[in-house]
Design an enzyme around this catalytic site. Structure first.
Site, mmCIF file in Angstrom:
data_model
loop_
_atom_site.group_PDB
_atom_site.id
_atom_site.type_symbol
_atom_site.label_atom_id
_atom_site.label_comp_id
_atom_site.label_asym_id
_atom_site.label_seq_id
_atom_site.Cartn_x
_atom_site.Cartn_y
_atom_site.Cartn_z
ATOM 1 N N LYS A 45 15.794 -24.502 -1.118
ATOM 2 C CA LYS A 45 14.932 -25.489 -0.474
ATOM 3 C C LYS A 45 13.630 -25.297 -0.835
ATOM 4 C CE LYS A 45 18.053 -26.410 3.524
ATOM 5 N NZ LYS A 45 18.421 -26.188 5.013
ATOM 6 N N GLN A 89 16.548 -23.908 10.498
ATOM 7 C CA GLN A 89 17.883 -23.668 9.598
ATOM 8 C C GLN A 89 18.909 -23.303 10.948
ATOM 9 O OE1 GLN A 89 18.668 -24.135 6.490
ATOM 10 N NE2 GLN A 89 20.627 -23.415 6.777
ATOM 11 N N ASP A 112 15.262 -32.951 9.698
ATOM 12 C CA ASP A 112 16.844 -33.253 9.430
ATOM 13 C C ASP A 112 17.215 -34.423 10.553
ATOM 14 O OD1 ASP A 112 18.072 -31.119 8.407
ATOM 15 O OD2 ASP A 112 17.157 -29.833 9.785
HETATM 16 N N1 GUN Z 1 22.638 -25.404 7.845
HETATM 17 C C1 GUN Z 1 23.469 -26.013 7.282
HETATM 18 N N2 GUN Z 1 22.959 -27.495 6.898
HETATM 19 C C2 GUN Z 1 22.068 -27.850 7.592
HETATM 20 C C3 GUN Z 1 20.955 -28.680 7.483
HETATM 21 O O1 GUN Z 1 21.473 -29.613 6.896
HETATM 22 N N3 GUN Z 1 19.938 -28.591 8.176
HETATM 23 C C4 GUN Z 1 19.684 -27.613 9.052
HETATM 24 N N4 GUN Z 1 18.716 -27.528 9.805
HETATM 25 N N5 GUN Z 1 20.578 -26.492 9.143
HETATM 26 C C5 GUN Z 1 21.627 -26.625 8.155
#
Ligand code: GUN
Length: 277
Positions: A45, A89, A112
């Site tokens: 990311k 995360q 998110d």
């Molecule tokens: N862990 C796995 N996928 C995601 C996601 O899309 N967002 C977040 N915050 N954590 C994750």
């Protein structure tokens, strides 16, 4: 359906927009502990964000971080004018309850779309500040390939807060007839077989075989995991299902890259929205 190619197009367009912005969009990523998969996701990311010209900052907290430390960081980022988007995360280490911290994030910075305000806005079809990245990417990819969602029978296997539930809501907002199946569902293959659009988000390798799929159905595979020998697989038995489906997403190269692209799109949208205030 080639999510890799389409996500590249989307990212190129975002990059052009960012080039013309004086104040660059900024994302703060919070990673708690040493989950290896999370570390890889976060690195990817951050790399993509930087390539687009975003400001990206990762806050890597130790595994035994206590609730107050995490709370203080989130509240500081909420009030920081230089942070447009906050990504916490998941999963968090076991001693921290994810939902408690998701609810602390300012909904206007909730990249998110996991905050209850944003989930509620999605449910009422009333302009969430952000929509969960994987479901948003799935709908976008279906539309790119002119899949008719309006009136379609859509079956979603999986009911997570991150994917299954928001995806069901998005499909409903697009006028699909939506069935959500999960680990307690009886006659799963028969239910899946009724789908014009079948989306599997379980993390169970090879769950979706040809017996689950109606001829001509559109199949989306959200599963992603690595074999002992390093090969990346999904929920769907690609070889046999691709012979029956009219369209199908591969793993890798399907929904994974679309998720990252939507994270970047959400960051840009939050920054444009925050600039108004
Ligand atoms: N862990 C796995 N996928 C995601 C996601 O899309 N967002 C977040 N915050 N954590 C994750």
């Amino acid at each position: 359906m080639d999510g890799k190619a389409y996500s590249k197009e989307i990212l190129e367009q975002i990059k052009i927009k960012v080039c013309n912005m004086q104040k660059k969009p900024s994302i703060a990523v919070i990673l708690v502990g040493n989950n290896p998969a999370s570390q890889i996701y976060v690195n990817n990311k951050e790399k993509t964000a930087r390539e687009l010209g975003f400001v990206s900052k990762t806050y890597h907290l130790k595994e035994n971080t206590n609730a107050n430390e995490l709370k203080d960081l989130i509240l500081n980022l909420n009030s920081d004018k230089n942070t447009d988007a906050i990504l916490l995360q998941l999963p968090l280490p076991k001693h921290l309850v994810s939902q408690d911290f998701i609810e602390l994030i300012d909904p206007k910075k909730d990249v998110d779309g996991f905050h209850p305000i944003n989930c509620g806005k999605l449910m009422t079809n009333s302009n969430p500040y952000a929509i969960s990245c994987t479901p948003k990417g799935i709908i976008k990819l279906l539309k790119k390939y002119n899949v008719k969602i309006d009136g379609a029978n859509a079956v979603v296997i999986g009911r997570s807060n991150m994917v299954g539930k928001p995806l069901a809501q998005l499909l409903l907002n697009e006028n699909a007839t939506v069935t959500v199946a999960h680990s307690k569902t009886k006659n799963l293959s028969a239910i899946a077989h009724g789908a014009d659009i079948l989306i599997s988000a379980t993390g169970i390798k090879g769950l979706v075989t040809k017996d689950f799929v109606k001829s001509g159905a559109v199949v989306v595979d959200v599963g992603i995991f690595r074999d002992e020998d390093g090969k990346i697989n999904g929920d769907v038995e690609f070889e046999e299902v691709s012979k029956i489906a009219s369209l199908i997403t591969p793993v890798p190269g399907g929904i994974g890259p679309m998720t990252i692209a939507m994270l970047m799109e959400n960051t840009l949208e939050l920054s444009l929205n925050n600039a108004k205030f």
